[in-house]
Design an enzyme around this catalytic site. Structure first.
Site, PDB file in Angstrom:
ATOM      1  N   HIS A 242       0.824  -1.182  -0.188  1.00  0.00           N
ATOM      2  CA  HIS A 242       0.127   0.222  -0.102  1.00  0.00           C
ATOM      3  C   HIS A 242       0.828   1.298  -0.029  1.00  0.00           C
ATOM      4  CE1 HIS A 242      -3.485   2.366   0.648  1.00  0.00           C
ATOM      5  NE2 HIS A 242      -3.092   2.897   1.937  1.00  0.00           N
TER       6      HIS A 242
ATOM      7  N   TYR B  39       4.319   0.791  -2.966  1.00  0.00           N
ATOM      8  CA  TYR B  39       4.077   0.344  -4.367  1.00  0.00           C
ATOM      9  C   TYR B  39       5.043  -0.613  -5.137  1.00  0.00           C
ATOM     10  CZ  TYR B  39       0.669   4.332  -4.239  1.00  0.00           C
ATOM     11  OH  TYR B  39      -0.606   5.021  -4.017  1.00  0.00           O
TER      12      TYR B  39
ATOM     13  N   HIS C 143     -10.464   3.076  -0.872  1.00  0.00           N
ATOM     14  CA  HIS C 143     -10.728   2.732   0.534  1.00  0.00           C
ATOM     15  C   HIS C 143     -11.563   1.416   0.448  1.00  0.00           C
ATOM     16  CE1 HIS C 143     -10.246   4.435   4.808  1.00  0.00           C
ATOM     17  NE2 HIS C 143      -9.208   3.862   4.402  1.00  0.00           N
TER      18      HIS C 143
ATOM     19  N   GLU D 104      -2.885   4.621  12.315  1.00  0.00           N
ATOM     20  CA  GLU D 104      -3.562   5.346  11.407  1.00  0.00           C
ATOM     21  C   GLU D 104      -4.733   6.160  11.901  1.00  0.00           C
ATOM     22  OE1 GLU D 104      -4.432   2.604   8.055  1.00  0.00           O
ATOM     23  OE2 GLU D 104      -2.094   2.133   7.778  1.00  0.00           O
TER      24      GLU D 104
ATOM     25  N   GLN E  81      -7.325   9.010  12.364  1.00  0.00           N
ATOM     26  CA  GLN E  81      -7.781   9.980  11.291  1.00  0.00           C
ATOM     27  C   GLN E  81      -7.357  11.482  11.789  1.00  0.00           C
ATOM     28  OE1 GLN E  81      -9.403   8.650   8.270  1.00  0.00           O
ATOM     29  NE2 GLN E  81      -7.835   6.924   9.082  1.00  0.00           N
TER      30      GLN E  81
ATOM     31  N   ASP F 147      -5.754   8.590 -11.477  1.00  0.00           N
ATOM     32  CA  ASP F 147      -6.281   7.355 -11.658  1.00  0.00           C
ATOM     33  C   ASP F 147      -5.914   6.638 -10.356  1.00  0.00           C
ATOM     34  OD1 ASP F 147      -3.466   7.324 -11.934  1.00  0.00           O
ATOM     35  OD2 ASP F 147      -3.720   4.972 -12.421  1.00  0.00           O
TER      36      ASP F 147
ATOM     37  N   GLY G  78      -2.417   9.482  -8.448  1.00  0.00           N
ATOM     38  CA  GLY G  78      -3.217   8.559  -8.137  1.00  0.00           C
ATOM     39  C   GLY G  78      -2.863   7.623  -7.170  1.00  0.00           C
TER      40      GLY G  78
END
Ligand SMILES: Nc1ncnc2c1ncn2[C@@H]1O[C@H](COP(=O)(O)OP(=O)(O)O)[C@@H](O)[C@H]1O
Ligand SMILES: [Mg+2]
Lengths: 83, 252, 779, 83
Positions: C73, C76, C124, C342, C344, C534, C571
């Site tokens: 994630h 890449y 998500h 993580e 928010q 994208d 993207g």
């Protein structure tokens, strides 16, 4: 008529934005005694007639499946209240 | 630059409206969303928008106040419940009830704040269908004597956007009867009741007519091309010209 | 009474004693300690690489950082080698308006007049399957923070959605939750929702796709980048407190480093607080306006690990952070967990010492909590301490940028030929293709009521489209349009598209078709396409079939961007969208952004004025493979429609000029559902019908009426032209050599859509069929 | 730490749209024993230290002013729970 009360609260480890907003507002109104607030839900289910063991089991089952979202909430209480 | 810069506050708006004498305050709470939009409507009507901050303790020299839409403090508890206790709200409550009868308009969350403040009777609960609803809504103007509706014709039908989750107006039958009897139902939903509000009520006023609250958003029907596609698309402008004409008239 | 004004200072954290802190010193002394690298998702070779990079075993905290930052994630690692093409295949034309390209939180495009726009699309997906409301809500929250961190004011959102079969018992759960979550979060931020997509297909049953796009605008001078420069500048974390959200594997680590205290439970899902984020937006904009931050980074995946390592490696290369200064929601979190959390609605910024007081004043005004964590250094090291003890000492580049990169094997799947050979035409499912007038009318009605073609208003009614007062177009027009500058009317248009069936049949061309459609949608609205973002939603890259789909899609998309002359500016890649060994259809969701000099010139998608001439632009071939019609009949095979990017560009220019010069009053592009869908949608837009005769099309293109109506040939649009403009419009098309034919007139009186050879269709009945579908399944 | 629980319910005469939706959904899931459902709110206020009479009074006061709206809701319960 008897009612079954179901109490549902956000899981302790989960962020509760509602409680957070309230705990922020309380001191501005002069309520300074509370260090944390969590907001959950209270359901009152009305039963026509007597609350049998079977009906209570239904309520417990409904509490776990429909009335709460087990991913983020806990059922903290299921009890019978005579009206 | 835009008249209301996207970056920066309403205070940065260049130049006042055409009728510089009339100053209309627009209050911002944390979580307010339609404050820029309300300020734009004020300006397009010809008055000068004045940014007000919820934590302020004085109103300054504004001639009227708009409490705009949004989710003040998140509205997680009850819509408007926390905002009602903001410092500036007590000042507004006093000014609205004073002999000067400050004109106050509550739109959507503003209406909810006004009921929580008891400036207006009744309350709002979740829409009967339980979902957020955004649509172009037809309203009938039932009272054209309030500070915010004098530019409309009695019975006029206007189209303005409606967008909310807790828009179902309710009050007990006695209160509703009294509102009807005193002509304080200012707007009614026409054709479709979008939330289950009692007696199709979309907006009401206080007894003196200076305080008006409604769920739909007139500030989103003030510019061709940016509002409802039905109706004239600027049907909401009358709210702001009404109060402006009242201010100018009173000052004469 | 908030705790904002004090923050917590280093070393005073309660509970510091609770952990067996694994320091760098300790790590050097105990090389043989077993570490749970496998449980944290690292492969053996990756762990060995970490050891090599550090010259010793990592500490627990370092292991936490590398494991999250080297995940698929964040790093890449499977797609990087292919994604390079977006940066490599760039012409001068494409660079012209690009102010910030790929690599930052989001790309930035110049709009002129000192204005710039930034947009990005992200996925998500799996959180939205587990807990649809919160998953979708936090998806919106995350992408909006990317936009804020560029220095922009977010101005709109979009939500491309893909769910399982409409009648599957689990679909309603996901649909209700995701739509309510997107609305619940986006509406509360005051961001109008200006478009999206909705596709039902059983391939998405266990892997629904919830993608979210946000767009923001700024003045050039407000552009902010994620870097930490200036030795001695302070690092601050602000917004929500840090909880145990999204640390999954880290609980493994937790059990390692705990004494005797049991860790409290870690949340299975993240809960969003849109109010906190709305306040973050406003306070960040105040910070930007007063130039109070040197660099800023949102906290998303990999939280503080990501923010510190990226800020440090993009700046002067060094940073020192005291982790006990982080404000916690859950005091039982271990250092590793704090680094991975993580939670928010958090941001990290770099502030000069002179600006500290002003920064704090903005935080206090908005009642936002913050804490000072440390400072920027020039040592080239990211050093993190826990109560003074060094627990992380790394070169931040090795964490943020030098993760593993894989050349995963890929090959054209063995089954691809058989799939491509299986054309719809002549298949079993094609039996009884309608041709009688009544059957064609019934087929059109069935089409516009089908799950993918029906009215989306059940969804869009739950979204605020008005807030901000700048929305010039949204549902159901081809593109969403927002005004940027009130004085000039300067504005932007956005559309997102993907067709998983096309991409399954031919990934190279399928990705190009997604781009072509989004480009066409933007041009149809009248805007000049400028930039692309994208979101590549695919199955497992470890499956060579899927890896081939991904490679082909990226190659196709980057090639097509060159031809259309618009760059990819950012993207997101979402892999492992598969259940067992069954992947989703490859779904490259492509967003195109366009520009209006004046949004008043936008072209809506429906007819209004009686008597206007209706033209069909482009030619029609027999292309039913992969179409909505074949999908309705349960067939998927053959080859997708042909891609003709030169024709798309020519069509775009016609539509843009026609809008600018007032030659058309409406335009609607042809895509899924072909001409049949476009004619019905243009009629239902304002409830104004038309009389249509397609004989000229049939003669010219050599197709039958059914094909003319249901084929999905690309590069086409229908427009309505005022009588006074007809000659000028035709001349323009002729001069550009673009096929155009008059197919009918607008009929404001009849309340019907009349097509020669098809039974006359009543608009009220069509509308009922079109609008009944979603309420029927979802209430 | 002790908590004070505050329960707020919609007034009986007021239609409760959420309760109505639940009572409609229950039979579809096989829960047939309940004739009516009402959904209210449960707040848990954390107190650091002992719950004095004064703090309890604060909670009652907050319940009536902030946590409930007397036009539509009743505070049905304020009680101390030891954790
Ligand atoms: N999930 C969604 N959220 C918001 N708008 C949507 C959503 N799905 C579809 N729409 C809107 O519905 C309209 C029709 O969608 P679609 O048929 O996909 O358009 P097109 O074929 O032009 O790409 C568009 O305005 C699109 O933006
Ligand atoms: Mg389109």
């Amino acid at each position: 008529m008897p009612r079954i009360v179901v109490d549902v609260m956000p899981k302790p480890e989960i962020l509760d934005p509602q409680g957070k907003a309230i705990v922020g507002a309380l001191p501005r109104l002069g309520f300074t005694a509370f260090s944390a607030v969590r907001q959950g839900k209270r359901f009152e289910l009305t039963v026509d007639g007597e609350v049998t063991e079977e009906i209570l089991a239904q309520a417990r089952n409904a509490a776990e499946t429909l009335l709460s979202n087990p991913v983020i909430e806990d059922v903290v209480n299921v009890e019978v209240v005579e009206a | 630059m835009t008249e209301l810069p996207l970056i920066g506050g309403t205070a940065d708006a260049p130049g006042p409206g055409t009728l510089t004498g009339a100053r209309i305050g627009v209050i911002t709470f944390p979580g307010t969303l339609d404050d820029r939009d309300a300020a734009r409507a004020v300006r397009l009507a010809g008055a000068t928008p004045v940014a007000l901050w919820h934590a302020d303790t004085t109103l300054g020299d504004v001639d009227a106040v708009v409490i705009p839409g949004g989710f003040s403090y998140g509205d997680y508890l009850r819509a408007g419940a926390i905002a009602r206790f903001a410092p500036l709200m007590s000042v507004i409550i006093d000014a609205a009830n004073s002999d000067a009868r400050l004109p106050v308009l509550g739109i959507c969350n503003g209406f909810q704040i006004l009921t929580e403040s008891h400036l207006l009777p009744g309350s709002m609960i979740k829409n009967d269908h339980l979902k957020f609803m955004c649509r172009d809504q037809i309203l009938r103007v039932e009272n054209t004597t309030t500070a915010w509706t004098r530019d409309y014709a009695a019975g006029q039908e206007i189209t303005v956007p409606l967008k909310n989750q807790d828009g179902q107006y309710l009050a007990d039958e006695k209160t509703l009867d009294a509102l009807e009897a005193e002509g304080r139902v200012v707007f009614r939903y026409v054709g479709f009741n979008p939330n289950g509000s009692r007696r199709d009520i979309a907006g009401i006023s206080n007894a003196a007519g200076n305080v008006v609250g409604l769920m739909p958003h007139p500030e989103h029907a003030v510019e061709t091309g940016f509002g409802p596609e039905l109706g004239s698309s600027t049907d909401g402008l009358g709210f702001f010209t009404s109060v402006l004409n009242k201010i100018v008239g009173d000052n004469k | 009474m908030t705790e904002t004004s004090t923050g917590r200072t280093a070393g005073t954290a309660a509970g510091t004693k609770k952990f067996n802190i694994d320091t760098v010193e300790n790590a050097a002394k105990t090389p043989d300690t077993e570490l749970p690298w496998a449980e944290l998702g690292l492969k053996r070779n990756e762990f060995d690489e970490v050891v090599k990079v550090l010259g010793r075993r990592p500490t627990g905290a370092e292991l936490a950082m590398y494991s999250v930052m080297w995940s698929e994630h964040c790093s890449y690692k499977s797609s990087k080698n292919h994604l390079r093409q977006f940066g490599d295949k760039v012409t001068e034309e494409m660079k012209k308006d690009m102010l910030v390209g790929i690599g930052e939180n989001a790309g930035v495009t110049n709009l002129g007049d000192g204005w710039a726009v930034t947009f990005k699309i992200e996925s998500h997906n799996s959180p939205s399957f587990v807990e649809p409301y919160q998953g979708a809500a936090t998806g919106i929250g995350g992408i909006v923070r990317d936009i804020i961190s560029m220095g922009a004011r977010p101005v709109a959102v979009m939500d491309p959605l893909r769910f399982g079969a409409i009648d599957h018992p689990d679909t309603a759960r996901v649909m209700h939750g995701a739509v309510a979550g997107i609305g619940g979060y986006g509406n509360s931020l005051g961001l109008p929702n200006i478009g999206g997509e909705m596709v039902f297909d059983s391939v998405y049953q266990g892997n629904p796709l919830v993608n979210a796009l946000a767009v923001g605008v700024m003045r050039h001078e407000d552009i902010r980048l994620a870097n930490a420069s200036g030795k001695g500048n302070k690092v601050v974390l602000f917004g929500a407190r840090t909880g145990g959200d999204g640390i999954g594997g880290a609980s493994v680590l937790a059990s390692e480093s705990f004494d005797d205290t049991k860790p409290s439970k870690r949340p299975a899902v993240q809960v969003g607080d849109p109010f906190a984020e709305k306040v973050l937006i406003e306070c960040c904009l105040e910070l930007f306006k007063a130039s109070l931050v040197e660099g800023i980074q949102d906290l998303g995946a990999a939280g503080i690990s990501c923010a510190t390592s990226e800020l440090a490696s993009n700046g002067d290369g060094g940073m020192e952070v005291e982790l006990t200064s982080v404000l916690l929601r859950d005091p039982s979190l271990t250092p590793g967990e704090i680094l991975m959390s993580e939670s928010q609605e958090r941001m990290m910024a770099v502030v000069t010492p002179e600006n500290i007081a002003a920064f704090e004043a903005v935080m206090d005004k908005w009642a936002v909590e913050y804490s000072w964590l440390g400072e920027v250094t020039d040592t080239g090291r990211l050093i993190i301490t826990w109560d003074g003890a060094v627990i992380v000492d790394v070169d931040p580049r090795t964490v943020a940028h030098d993760g593993p990169v894989y050349d995963r094997p890929y090959a054209r799947p063995e089954w691809q030929d058989a799939v491509q050979a299986d054309s719809f035409t002549g298949s079993v499912q094609d039996a009884g293709r309608p041709s009688a007038p009544a059957d064609l009318a019934a087929a059109i009605t069935e089409l516009v009521a089908s799950p993918n073609m029906c009215s989306k208003s059940w969804i869009t009614q739950q979204y605020d489209r008005y807030v901000g007062g700048n929305t010039a177009m949204a549902y159901p027009d081809d593109a969403g349009v927002v005004r940027v500058d009130e004085e000039t009317g300067l504005g932007v248009a956005l559309a997102t598209d993907a067709n998983g069936r096309y991409t399954y049949l031919d990934p190279y061309h399928g990705a190009q078709l997604a781009l072509a459609e989004a480009y066409r949608n933007v041009a149809t609205s009248g805007a000049v396409p400028m930039a692309v973002s994208d979101c590549l939603n695919f199955g497992s890259p470890e499956d060579p079939d899927v890896m081939w789909q991904l490679a082909e899609a990226i190659r196709g998309l980057s090639d097509a961007c060159m031809v259309l002359g618009i760059p990819v500016t950012g993207g997101n890649v979402s892999l492992y969208n598969q259940t067992g060994t069954v992947p989703i259809h490859p779904s490259p969701v492509v967003a195109v952004l366009g520009k209006f000099d004046d949004v008043a010139r936008r072209t809506p998608s429906g007819w209004r004025e009686d008597g206007q001439a209706i033209y069909l632009l482009g030619t029609t071939a027999a292309e039913l493979d992969g179409s909505e019609w074949s999908n309705m009949r349960g067939h998927l095979g053959g080859l997708p429609p042909k891609v003709d990017l030169a024709a798309e560009r020519a069509l775009g220019e016609i539509l843009i000029n026609a809008s600018r010069d007032g030659m058309v009053d409406s335009a609607h592009d042809l895509s899924e559902g072909g001409l049949a869908a476009a004619l019905v949608e243009s009629s239902l837009r304002y409830g104004v019908g038309a009389r249509i005769a397609l004989q000229d099309v049939l003669d010219r293109d050599g197709v039958d009426l059914f094909t003319a109506l249901f084929s999905e040939t690309q590069g086409r649009a229908v427009v309505s032209v005022p009588r006074s403009e007809e000659i000028r419009f035709k001349d323009m098309c002729t001069a550009r050599g673009f096929a155009h034919v008059r197919i009918g007139v607008v009929d404001a009186e009849g309340g019907t859509l009349e097509i020669n050879g098809v039974d006359t269709m009543n608009l009220a009945a069509l509308r009922e069929a079109h609008e009944a579908t979603l309420p029927k399944y979802f209430g």
